[in-house]
Design a protein around this motif. Structure first.
Motif, short mmCIF file in Angstrom:
data_model
loop_
_atom_site.label_atom_id
_atom_site.label_comp_id
_atom_site.label_asym_id
_atom_site.label_seq_id
_atom_site.Cartn_x
_atom_site.Cartn_y
_atom_site.Cartn_z
N ARG A 68 1.08 5.67 -1.25
CA ARG A 68 0.30 6.87 -1.55
C ARG A 68 0.86 7.55 -2.80
NH1 ARG A 68 -3.42 8.57 1.90
NH2 ARG A 68 -3.51 7.60 3.98
N ALA A 69 -0.05 7.89 -3.67
CA ALA A 69 0.34 8.61 -4.88
C ALA A 69 0.66 10.06 -4.54
CB ALA A 69 -0.77 8.52 -5.92
N THR A 70 1.10 10.78 -5.55
CA THR A 70 1.48 12.19 -5.32
C THR A 70 0.27 13.03 -4.93
OG1 THR A 70 1.24 12.56 -7.69
CG2 THR A 70 3.44 12.06 -6.86
N ASP A 71 -0.93 12.56 -5.34
CA ASP A 71 -2.12 13.33 -4.97
C ASP A 71 -2.66 12.93 -3.61
OD1 ASP A 71 -2.96 10.83 -5.53
OD2 ASP A 71 -4.42 11.36 -7.08
N GLY A 72 -1.97 12.06 -2.93
CA GLY A 72 -2.38 11.69 -1.59
C GLY A 72 -3.31 10.51 -1.52
N LYS A 73 -3.76 9.99 -2.65
CA LYS A 73 -4.68 8.87 -2.64
C LYS A 73 -3.92 7.56 -2.43
CE LYS A 73 -8.10 10.99 -5.70
NZ LYS A 73 -8.85 10.84 -6.96
N PRO A 74 -4.53 6.61 -1.71
CA PRO A 74 -3.85 5.31 -1.51
C PRO A 74 -3.79 4.53 -2.81
CG PRO A 74 -6.08 5.25 -0.60
CD PRO A 74 -5.83 6.68 -1.00
N ASN A 75 -2.68 3.79 -2.96
CA ASN A 75 -2.47 3.01 -4.19
C ASN A 75 -2.12 1.57 -3.78
OD1 ASN A 75 -2.05 2.17 -6.77
ND2 ASN A 75 -0.06 3.18 -7.00
N ASP A 132 -4.98 -4.16 -8.33
CA ASP A 132 -4.94 -3.11 -7.33
C ASP A 132 -6.04 -3.28 -6.29
OD1 ASP A 132 -7.09 -2.59 -8.88
OD2 ASP A 132 -6.48 -0.57 -9.47
N ARG A 137 0.87 -1.19 0.00
CA ARG A 137 0.00 0.00 0.00
C ARG A 137 0.90 1.22 0.00
NH1 ARG A 137 -5.33 1.07 1.54
NH2 ARG A 137 -5.72 3.20 2.29
#
Length: 487
Positions: free
Chosen positions: A129-136, A339, A127
């Motif tokens: 976090r992307a650059t936009d703050g969303k979990p990936n 994912d 798990r």
């Protein structure tokens, strides 16, 4: 010293076709199973460095092989058979030899497993976090083959052959230990029988000399003989007493040695029966066929052991030669990734990857060459040890045959001598009582008879133990003890 290796790697496709990886794996497996070794050379057994026949082999000896005669048929004494059963169960040296077989068997299985790919289950979850703050999140599940070496040049196969030969050598070592144990227990039992007979002879001699000393003392008190005669009789009595004490000590030492071979104390019933035993009453051992020296190569387990060690050394040398060639490895993965955990088994999430790799050492500071020279030297040593084992076996058989040809005549001569000495003693006693011979002549006759009687027992012991030695030297034992490869 800086070591540099040049790696040439090739990585092939992801996900398009499934036939290419399957074909590559099939070809690799076929090459491995077929043992595609370009470095293997045929094994040739070295010539036996011994004469073609034994010098003292009897022309009328029975035919057959001593190795086909189990010890249960060779040793007729039921007490000895009982002791042999106990020793084969409890002896610690034999137990260690058996455990060595198990150890080398496991080592062979390890080497054999190297020929096959190892398949692992690979599961992962991460798990980030992307650059936009969303979990990936990311999930994966699949099977993986990691760095499996395809044995194209036979290096791993030859290492497996080396481990197999070492396993077979350990089996032959166990067989040799069993044969040696059987012979040692038989010789120990014969020693005890001889000890008992010598003890009985010493007790009888001591009693006779004590009686003679008392009679001499009475004659001294009556003024018939001189004090010198009594002192000589007393000296001879004390000599017999010292001999008895020495033989009692030897009897205890021999029993302790036999107990060590048995792995336990001598059974009470057998110990009790020894007091009524004489070496002359021991059951006769059957005659053994000597055969030809060349037959020792298949009869004696120690020679078979040395040959397996030679085969192992040759396989190690072939593996050292194969190390000069490229190492080809294969890494493959097949599975599903998504994912979302719920999407792992959906269509379109499946895929695979395969990555063959070739590694060739361009510079290793002479490491491979040095390893090859080491293995060549080890093989040369193994050849010398194999030839020495054959020569040692030839000498042992020849020595035992020499004993077989002469000890029977020696025993008969000793028995005749003992009869002559007994007659001489009777005549000396009559001559002494009639005043014709001196007391010294009587003492000399007593000493000579006792020494000759001891020599009869010791020569008969040597004859029986020589037959045991010949049985061992010829590789006597059950035929089902030949080493076999593990299933």
């Amino acid at each position: 010293m800086i070591e540099r290796r040049q790696s040439i790697a090739a990585t092939a496709a992801i996900a398009a076709t499934r036939t290419l990886p399957l074909r590559l794996c099939a070809v690799a497996l076929l090459m491995t199973q077929a043992g595609c070794s370009v470095m293997t050379t045929a094994y040739e057994r070295p010539a036996a460095p011994v004469p073609a026949s034994y010098a003292l082999a009897a022309a009328d000896a029975p035919q057959g092989a001593a190795s086909l005669l189990p010890w249960q048929d060779y040793f007729a004494d039921p007490r000895l058979r009982q002791l042999l059963d106990i020793a084969l169960t409890n002896n610690r040296d034999l137990r260690v030899a058996m455990l060595n077989v198990e150890q080398t068997r496991a080592q062979f299985q390890l080497r054999r497993a190297d020929l096959y790919p190892g398949v692992d289950l690979n599961a992962k979850a991460s798990r980030a976090r992307a650059t936009d703050g969303k979990p990936n999140p990311s999930f994966g599940l699949g099977l993986a083959v990691t760095a499996w070496e395809i044995d194209f040049f036979g290096r791993i196969a030859r290492l497996k052959d080396q481990a197999l030969a070492q396993y077979l050598a350990s089996q032959e070592g166990r067989n040799a230990a069993q044969l040696s144990l059987v012979a040692s227990v038989a010789n120990g039992w014969l020693n005890l029988l001889a000890d008992e007979e010598l003890l009985g002879l010493s007790r009888q001699t001591l009693a006779s000399r004590e009686s003679s000393a008392r009679l001499t003392r009475m004659r001294l008190d009556a003024g018939v003989v001189s004090e010198l005669d009594w002192r000589q009789a007393e000296s001879l009595t004390q000599d017999a007493r010292a001999t008895l004490a020495q033989q009692q000590r030897q009897r205890a030492v021999d029993e302790n040695a036999l107990a060590l071979l048995l792995g336990q104390a001598l059974p009470d019933d057998i110990r009790a029966s020894l007091a009524r035993s004489r070496l002359a009453d021991a059951p006769a051992l059957v005659p053994l066929p000597a055969g030809l020296p060349s037959e020792l190569l298949t009869r004696r387990p120690d020679i078979r052991q040395a040959e397996q060690q030679l085969i192992a050394a040759k396989a190690s040398m072939d593996a050292a030669r194969a190390a000069f060639f490229p190492h080809i490895t294969l890494t493959a993965q097949a599975g599903t990734a998504s994912d979302a955990l719920s999407g792992l088994f959906h269509g379109g999430s499946w895929g695979f990857s395969i990555a063959p790799s070739l590694l060739l050492a361009l510079f290793d500071a002479g490491r491979n060459q040095a390893q090859l020279e080491v293995s060549e030297a080890v093989r040369s040593i193994a050849v010398a040890q194999y030839e020495k084992a054959i020569q040692t076996a030839f000498r042992e058989v020849s020595d035992a045959l020499a004993g077989q040809a002469t000890l029977g005549e020696q025993v008969q001569a000793r028995q005749n001598q003992a009869q002559a000495e007994a007659a001489s003693l009777r005549l000396a006693e009559l001559r002494y009582l009639n005043g014709v011979a001196s007391h010294l002549d009587l003492l000399d006759a007593q000493r000579s008879l006792f020494s000759t009687q001891q020599a009869v027992v010791q020569t008969r012991l040597a004859q029986l133990q020589n037959q045991v030695t010949l049985y061992k030297a010829l590789g006597g034992g059950a035929p089902d003890t030949v080493a076999k490869a593990p299933s």
